[in-house]
Design a protein around this motif. Structure first.
Motif, mmCIF file in Angstrom:
data_model
loop_
_atom_site.group_PDB
_atom_site.id
_atom_site.type_symbol
_atom_site.label_atom_id
_atom_site.label_comp_id
_atom_site.label_asym_id
_atom_site.label_seq_id
_atom_site.Cartn_x
_atom_site.Cartn_y
_atom_site.Cartn_z
ATOM 1 N N VAL A 162 20.541 -15.199 16.506
ATOM 2 C CA VAL A 162 21.379 -15.293 15.312
ATOM 3 C C VAL A 162 20.671 -16.083 14.219
ATOM 4 O O VAL A 162 20.151 -17.152 14.461
ATOM 5 N N ALA A 163 20.663 -15.525 13.034
ATOM 6 C CA ALA A 163 19.961 -16.171 11.927
ATOM 7 C C ALA A 163 20.834 -17.242 11.292
ATOM 8 O O ALA A 163 21.904 -16.956 10.788
ATOM 9 N N GLN A 164 20.394 -18.457 11.354
ATOM 10 C CA GLN A 164 21.109 -19.538 10.680
ATOM 11 C C GLN A 164 20.408 -19.823 9.355
ATOM 12 O O GLN A 164 19.258 -19.518 9.191
ATOM 13 N N ALA A 165 21.140 -20.436 8.426
ATOM 14 C CA ALA A 165 20.485 -20.775 7.166
ATOM 15 C C ALA A 165 19.800 -22.129 7.265
ATOM 16 O O ALA A 165 19.875 -22.943 6.365
ATOM 17 N N HIS A 166 19.116 -22.376 8.394
ATOM 18 C CA HIS A 166 18.280 -23.566 8.521
ATOM 19 C C HIS A 166 19.055 -24.866 8.338
ATOM 20 O O HIS A 166 18.663 -25.692 7.539
ATOM 21 N N PHE A 223 20.197 -28.590 8.808
ATOM 22 C CA PHE A 223 19.646 -29.762 9.471
ATOM 23 C C PHE A 223 20.652 -30.895 9.375
ATOM 24 O O PHE A 223 21.484 -30.931 8.474
ATOM 25 N N VAL A 251 21.184 -34.810 9.287
ATOM 26 C CA VAL A 251 20.488 -36.066 9.008
ATOM 27 C C VAL A 251 21.417 -37.039 8.301
ATOM 28 O O VAL A 251 22.205 -36.645 7.445
#
Lengths: 185, 176
Positions: free
Chosen positions: B27-31, B33, B35
């Motif tokens: 599944v492609a996530q929009a990166h 992150f 933090v």
């Protein structure tokens, strides 16, 4: 060093696989014996992403993060398509190096997006930036070596042809890139 | 020879399709992150640790809603609910902990500012007694994301950065 580790972890993070996928696609037509081409390709990519990582981190974002993420997906697709159309395996024409360098510029913006979100307000940015970039590099090169090893096993021991590997990787990468693009629209 | 070649091509095409479908199933996530950033410095005049905490607005919205069973809070938005600051203060008191001489210090919340991307929350911890080390524990958002990294920037005459994760949620800072 903390920033080196952050750079290394960022590129190796399996949830942010787009950078690794690009490196995989970029290297698909090449094997160990093409080490010179591979070295130049990685150098071109590194120059590109180091430049924008530094520039954007210092002076501010040029493009929105959505556009950058989309751009990264497009670089993967473009590389995969280029691989599929090119008849030459193991050969790198100058345009390829230029393209990889340009794609590096886009990936660098993505790195900068992450890097700048880690900074506090009172930071001298240089040492963290340098260490982070080196971490990214080391991660990239490490991954490239793993890919070459897998490739070597497939080609030398299982008699898969370089061309088949090139198409297979490019096909897979193109498909994933398409899903990324559709997702990021 | 021709029959074998065309079978080979057929097979490769099918394999290509199967492998491509396998790739698609990633599944492609929009990166995304995860933090958080905490800047800490010690104000020796006022004898207190001063902290600025940066968290992503959408993550903060989620964790406060989950933790306190609230509806939409619209943090840093035009319709931000009045209880947000006190919920944030409560949440930070439980997740950002400073201890000196083995005693936990108490968090005093100053306020926050931010936008749709990120919020900065400001707080201080009074530390009137002399000490040589301070332990910082920052577990914000760990319960939401197992890959959350909280960066501690300890500011003296230079900045020293430490990364806190679920595996290593606390760090001991040595004061010179």
């Amino acid at each position: 060093m903390v920033w080196f580790q952050l750079g290394l972890e960022h590129i190796a993070d399996i949830q942010g696989y787009d950078h690794l996928l690009f490196v995989l696609a970029m290297m698909a037509p090449y094997s160990f014996k093409n080490w010179k081409q591979i070295a130049w390709l990685i150098t071109a990519f590194t120059l590109g992403h180091s430049l924008t990582l530094a520039l954007v981190s210092l002076s501010g974002p040029l493009l929105s993060s959505e556009v950058v993420e989309m751009g990264i997906a497009v670089t993967i697709l473009a590389t995969a398509l280029y691989n599929s159309s090119s008849k030459a395996t193991g050969v790198a024409v100058p345009i390829r190096y230029a393209l990889v360098g340009i794609f590096g510029l886009i990936h660098g913006m993505g790195f900068s997006n992450y890097f700048t979100s880690l900074l506090g307000t009172e930071h001298s940015i240089w040492l963290p930036l340098l260490s982070f970039n080196v971490g990214v590099e080391v991660g990239q090169i490490g991954f490239a070596l793993c890919v070459l090893l897998v490739q070597w096993i497939l080609i030398q021991m299982l008699q898969v042809s370089q061309r088949s590997w090139q198409l297979f990787v490019s096909g897979g990468a193109a498909f994933v890139a398409l899903t990324l693009i559709l997702d990021r629209l | 020879m021709l029959a074998e070649l065309s079978f080979y091509l057929w097979f490769m095409k099918k394999l290509f399709i199967v492998i491509s479908i396998f790739f698609v199933s990633l599944v492609a996530q929009a990166h995304p992150f995860h933090v958080g950033v905490v800047e800490i410095s010690f104000n020796s005049e006022l004898k207190r640790f001063e902290c600025a905490v940066k968290l992503f607005t959408d993550d903060t919205e989620r964790i406060l809603r989950n933790t306190y069973s609230e509806g939409v809070l619209d943090i840093a938005g035009a319709n931000e609910l009045p209880q947000v600051d006190s919920l944030l203060k409560d949440y930070l008191s439980n997740t950002l902990e400073l201890s000196v001489n083995n005693k936990a210090l108490s968090l005093e919340f100053l306020g926050k500012e931010g936008n749709a991307d990120a919020i900065w929350a400001y707080a201080f911890f009074k530390a009137p007694e002399p000490f040589s080390t301070v332990t910082v524990s920052g577990t914000m958002l760990f319960e939401l994301f197992d890959d959350q990294k909280n960066l501690i920037h300890w500011q003296t005459d230079e900045v020293k950065t430490h990364v806190l994760t679920e595996e290593k949620p606390a760090i001991q800072l040595v004061i010179q």
